[in-house]
Design a protein around this motif. Structure first.
Motif, mmCIF file in Angstrom:
data_model
loop_
_atom_site.group_PDB
_atom_site.id
_atom_site.type_symbol
_atom_site.label_atom_id
_atom_site.label_comp_id
_atom_site.label_asym_id
_atom_site.label_seq_id
_atom_site.Cartn_x
_atom_site.Cartn_y
_atom_site.Cartn_z
ATOM 1 N N MET A 1 58.188 -90.832 -42.543
ATOM 2 C CA MET A 1 58.672 -90.320 -41.264
ATOM 3 C C MET A 1 59.391 -88.985 -41.481
ATOM 4 O O MET A 1 60.175 -88.840 -42.410
ATOM 5 N N LYS A 2 59.126 -88.036 -40.614
ATOM 6 C CA LYS A 2 59.792 -86.748 -40.704
ATOM 7 C C LYS A 2 61.277 -86.910 -40.404
ATOM 8 O O LYS A 2 61.691 -87.810 -39.673
ATOM 9 N N SER A 4 63.270 -85.090 -38.598
ATOM 10 C CA SER A 4 63.607 -84.952 -37.177
ATOM 11 C C SER A 4 63.321 -86.240 -36.413
ATOM 12 O O SER A 4 64.117 -86.657 -35.552
ATOM 13 N N ASP A 5 62.210 -86.883 -36.714
ATOM 14 C CA ASP A 5 61.865 -88.131 -36.030
ATOM 15 C C ASP A 5 62.829 -89.258 -36.412
ATOM 16 O O ASP A 5 63.185 -90.096 -35.570
ATOM 17 N N ARG A 8 66.000 -88.688 -34.509
ATOM 18 C CA ARG A 8 65.795 -89.065 -33.097
ATOM 19 C C ARG A 8 65.822 -90.586 -32.937
ATOM 20 O O ARG A 8 66.410 -91.115 -31.970
ATOM 21 N N GLN A 9 65.216 -91.278 -33.858
ATOM 22 C CA GLN A 9 65.160 -92.739 -33.795
ATOM 23 C C GLN A 9 66.559 -93.338 -33.904
ATOM 24 O O GLN A 9 66.908 -94.279 -33.185
ATOM 25 N N TRP A 136 65.845 -80.424 -27.582
ATOM 26 C CA TRP A 136 64.856 -81.507 -27.623
ATOM 27 C C TRP A 136 64.987 -82.448 -26.429
ATOM 28 O O TRP A 136 64.003 -82.839 -25.802
ATOM 29 N N LYS A 177 62.064 -78.305 -34.670
ATOM 30 C CA LYS A 177 61.888 -79.546 -35.420
ATOM 31 C C LYS A 177 61.311 -79.266 -36.801
ATOM 32 O O LYS A 177 61.726 -79.857 -37.806
ATOM 33 N N ASP A 181 62.949 -80.128 -40.431
ATOM 34 C CA ASP A 181 62.220 -80.994 -41.368
ATOM 35 C C ASP A 181 62.132 -80.405 -42.773
ATOM 36 O O ASP A 181 61.762 -81.105 -43.720
#
Length: 217
Positions: A1-2, A4-5, A8-9, A136, A177, A181
């Protein structure tokens, strides 16, 4: 998983609250009282000035490639975003002098100080993590509530919201993003803390605008 993701999660519980805040819902429905929107615009203009300062601090601590990209973004904020806000102020019967004279609310003042201090004391990527939730989340809000715009009869609100659905804005968010990353995975814990706090400030900003928050004394 990146990275940034993953960030966000981790902050999803906050973003869920942002997406469902009454200011956001009423804005996209077209039912938000205009005085609340005017208050938001005056506060947001001041926030954007603070954001531009944060970008220049990040740039001053970056390598040449990152510095060049961040300075370009800062220039766009100063020359495009703020100019667009001047037009918006005019549509609302306000002036740039009104925005300059507007005192940042306690929440807005704290948010700007948080961004600037984090950018000054932290790494360039920690600085980026402070500004990412703003850019974002506006895109995500617009995508999440896009259907509400179909029945929104307030053209001022619709025009404002559609900016965050534009190709140019989406590209801006994706580029930010990608920059984030590129950080080292060892920084993730620090970035997580910064991103989460910035997300909380985003929620608080909407809440501040809805309540038209002022200094109590």
């Amino acid at each position: 998983m990146k990275i940034s993701d993953a960030l966000r999660q981790k902050a999803d519980y906050i973003w869920h609250r942002i997406l469902n805040h009454p200011f956001v819902i009423e804005l996209y429905q077209g039912t938000l009282p205009i005085e609340k929107f005017k208050f938001y615009v005056l506060q947001d203009y001041n926030y954007l000035v603070g954001l531009t300062r944060t970008l220049t601090i990040i740039a001053s601590k970056s390598d040449f490639d990152l510095m060049r990209k961040i300075l370009k973004l800062a220039q766009e904020e100063a020359s495009t975003e703020l100019v667009n806000y001047e037009r918006l102020l005019e549509e609302l019967g306000l002036t740039i002098e009104d925005a300059i004279k507007e005192e940042p609310s306690p929440t807005n003042y704290a948010y700007m100080n948080f961004m600037n201090l984090t950018a000054f004391l932290g790494t360039p990527y920690e600085g980026l993590a402070t500004i990412m939730p703003c850019f974002w989340s506006y895109m995500e809000i617009a995508r999440h509530h896009e259907k509400l715009l179909e029945t929104n009869e307030n053209s001022l609100y619709v025009n404002w919201a559609e900016v965050y659905l534009s190709k140019e804005y989406i590209e801006l968010v994706e580029n930010l993003k990608e920059l984030l990353d590129k950080t080292n995975n060892t920084e993730f814990h620090r970035l997580e803390s910064v991103f989460e706090r910035a997300s909380k400030y985003e929620y608080m900003f909407w809440d501040m605008a809805y309540k038209m928050e002022r200094w109590p004394i």
